[in-house]
Motif scaffolding. Structure first.
Motif, mmCIF file in Angstrom:
data_model
loop_
_atom_site.group_PDB
_atom_site.id
_atom_site.type_symbol
_atom_site.label_atom_id
_atom_site.label_comp_id
_atom_site.label_asym_id
_atom_site.label_seq_id
_atom_site.Cartn_x
_atom_site.Cartn_y
_atom_site.Cartn_z
ATOM 1 N N GLU A 45 9.619 5.184 -35.575
ATOM 2 C CA GLU A 45 8.746 5.130 -34.399
ATOM 3 C C GLU A 45 7.293 5.203 -34.857
ATOM 4 O O GLU A 45 6.939 6.051 -35.667
ATOM 5 C CB GLU A 45 9.059 6.309 -33.475
ATOM 6 C CG GLU A 45 8.286 6.283 -32.185
ATOM 7 C CD GLU A 45 8.702 7.414 -31.263
ATOM 8 O OE1 GLU A 45 7.842 7.842 -30.464
ATOM 9 O OE2 GLU A 45 9.840 7.872 -31.351
ATOM 10 N N PRO A 46 6.435 4.327 -34.334
ATOM 11 C CA PRO A 46 5.036 4.335 -34.774
ATOM 12 C C PRO A 46 4.326 5.602 -34.281
ATOM 13 O O PRO A 46 4.707 6.189 -33.254
ATOM 14 C CB PRO A 46 4.437 3.089 -34.124
ATOM 15 C CG PRO A 46 5.318 2.791 -32.979
ATOM 16 C CD PRO A 46 6.688 3.292 -33.349
ATOM 17 N N PRO A 47 3.306 6.036 -34.998
ATOM 18 C CA PRO A 47 2.586 7.244 -34.568
ATOM 19 C C PRO A 47 1.833 6.987 -33.266
ATOM 20 O O PRO A 47 1.457 5.867 -32.951
ATOM 21 C CB PRO A 47 1.616 7.515 -35.723
ATOM 22 C CG PRO A 47 1.458 6.203 -36.404
ATOM 23 C CD PRO A 47 2.762 5.480 -36.212
ATOM 24 N N SER A 48 1.634 8.050 -32.538
ATOM 25 C CA SER A 48 0.945 7.943 -31.261
ATOM 26 C C SER A 48 -0.516 7.576 -31.494
ATOM 27 O O SER A 48 -1.163 8.100 -32.401
ATOM 28 C CB SER A 48 1.036 9.272 -30.510
ATOM 29 O OG SER A 48 0.309 9.208 -29.316
ATOM 30 N N GLU A 49 -1.021 6.668 -30.665
ATOM 31 C CA GLU A 49 -2.403 6.230 -30.839
ATOM 32 C C GLU A 49 -3.381 7.057 -30.000
ATOM 33 O O GLU A 49 -4.581 6.987 -30.215
ATOM 34 C CB GLU A 49 -2.513 4.745 -30.486
ATOM 35 C CG GLU A 49 -1.763 3.858 -31.448
ATOM 36 C CD GLU A 49 -1.895 2.390 -31.115
ATOM 37 O OE1 GLU A 49 -2.718 2.041 -30.243
ATOM 38 O OE2 GLU A 49 -1.175 1.586 -31.735
ATOM 39 N N THR A 50 -2.894 7.815 -29.051
ATOM 40 C CA THR A 50 -3.776 8.659 -28.239
ATOM 41 C C THR A 50 -3.388 10.112 -28.458
ATOM 42 O O THR A 50 -2.228 10.441 -28.702
ATOM 43 C CB THR A 50 -3.648 8.327 -26.744
ATOM 44 O OG1 THR A 50 -2.299 8.536 -26.346
ATOM 45 C CG2 THR A 50 -4.038 6.889 -26.472
ATOM 46 N N THR A 51 -4.364 10.957 -28.359
ATOM 47 C CA THR A 51 -4.094 12.391 -28.526
ATOM 48 C C THR A 51 -3.929 13.016 -27.149
ATOM 49 O O THR A 51 -4.531 12.572 -26.176
ATOM 50 C CB THR A 51 -5.252 13.089 -29.282
ATOM 51 O OG1 THR A 51 -6.441 12.849 -28.535
ATOM 52 C CG2 THR A 51 -5.379 12.542 -30.685
ATOM 53 N N PRO A 52 -3.129 14.044 -27.076
ATOM 54 C CA PRO A 52 -2.983 14.705 -25.774
ATOM 55 C C PRO A 52 -4.304 15.415 -25.406
ATOM 56 O O PRO A 52 -5.108 15.754 -26.263
ATOM 57 C CB PRO A 52 -1.867 15.711 -26.015
ATOM 58 C CG PRO A 52 -1.781 15.892 -27.479
ATOM 59 C CD PRO A 52 -2.306 14.635 -28.094
ATOM 60 N N PRO A 53 -4.540 15.608 -24.126
ATOM 61 C CA PRO A 53 -5.798 16.269 -23.724
ATOM 62 C C PRO A 53 -5.818 17.733 -24.215
ATOM 63 O O PRO A 53 -4.801 18.401 -24.221
ATOM 64 C CB PRO A 53 -5.772 16.184 -22.200
ATOM 65 C CG PRO A 53 -4.348 15.966 -21.852
ATOM 66 C CD PRO A 53 -3.720 15.258 -22.992
ATOM 67 N N LEU A 54 -6.985 18.150 -24.634
ATOM 68 C CA LEU A 54 -7.156 19.524 -25.097
ATOM 69 C C LEU A 54 -7.558 20.403 -23.903
ATOM 70 O O LEU A 54 -8.630 20.283 -23.338
ATOM 71 C CB LEU A 54 -8.230 19.580 -26.174
ATOM 72 C CG LEU A 54 -7.905 18.915 -27.497
ATOM 73 C CD1 LEU A 54 -9.099 18.938 -28.424
ATOM 74 C CD2 LEU A 54 -6.713 19.601 -28.138
ATOM 75 N N THR A 55 -6.700 21.311 -23.518
ATOM 76 C CA THR A 55 -6.995 22.235 -22.411
ATOM 77 C C THR A 55 -6.742 23.655 -22.901
ATOM 78 O O THR A 55 -5.943 23.892 -23.798
ATOM 79 C CB THR A 55 -6.073 21.947 -21.213
ATOM 80 O OG1 THR A 55 -4.721 22.038 -21.619
ATOM 81 C CG2 THR A 55 -6.352 20.582 -20.614
#
Length: 83
Positions: free
Chosen positions: A71-81
């Motif tokens: 599976e390719p790595p995620s291109e977006t990061t999750p939001p930092l909260t």
């Protein structure tokens, strides 16, 4: 015309005709052309096997280098909260 009369007519036609004269060089020409056909067929078969082997090697090298099953790595990061 019945079947028996047709057969009798064909037999008469075949008996009346003399066999066709065959040129003496026909046998040597046929053997030469047949040998050429066999050589071409053998070369074509070998070329196709080499191409198939090259395609299999190319596919294997591509699959090992790209690893399409991973599976390719995620291109977006999750939001930092919560900082």
């Amino acid at each position: 015309m019945s079947r028996v009369s047709r057969e009798a007519l064909v037999r008469r036609m075949l008996e009346e005709r003399s066999p066709a004269a065959v040129p003496p060089e026909l046998h040597t020409d046929a053997v030469r052309l047949g040998a050429r056909m066999l050589r071409r067929r053998t070369v074509a078969r070998r070329v196709l096997w080499v191409l198939l082997f090259a395609a299999a090697v190319a596919f294997t090298v591509w699959a090992v280098s790209v690893q399409p099953w991973v599976e390719p790595p995620s291109e977006t990061t999750p939001p930092l909260t919560g900082w």
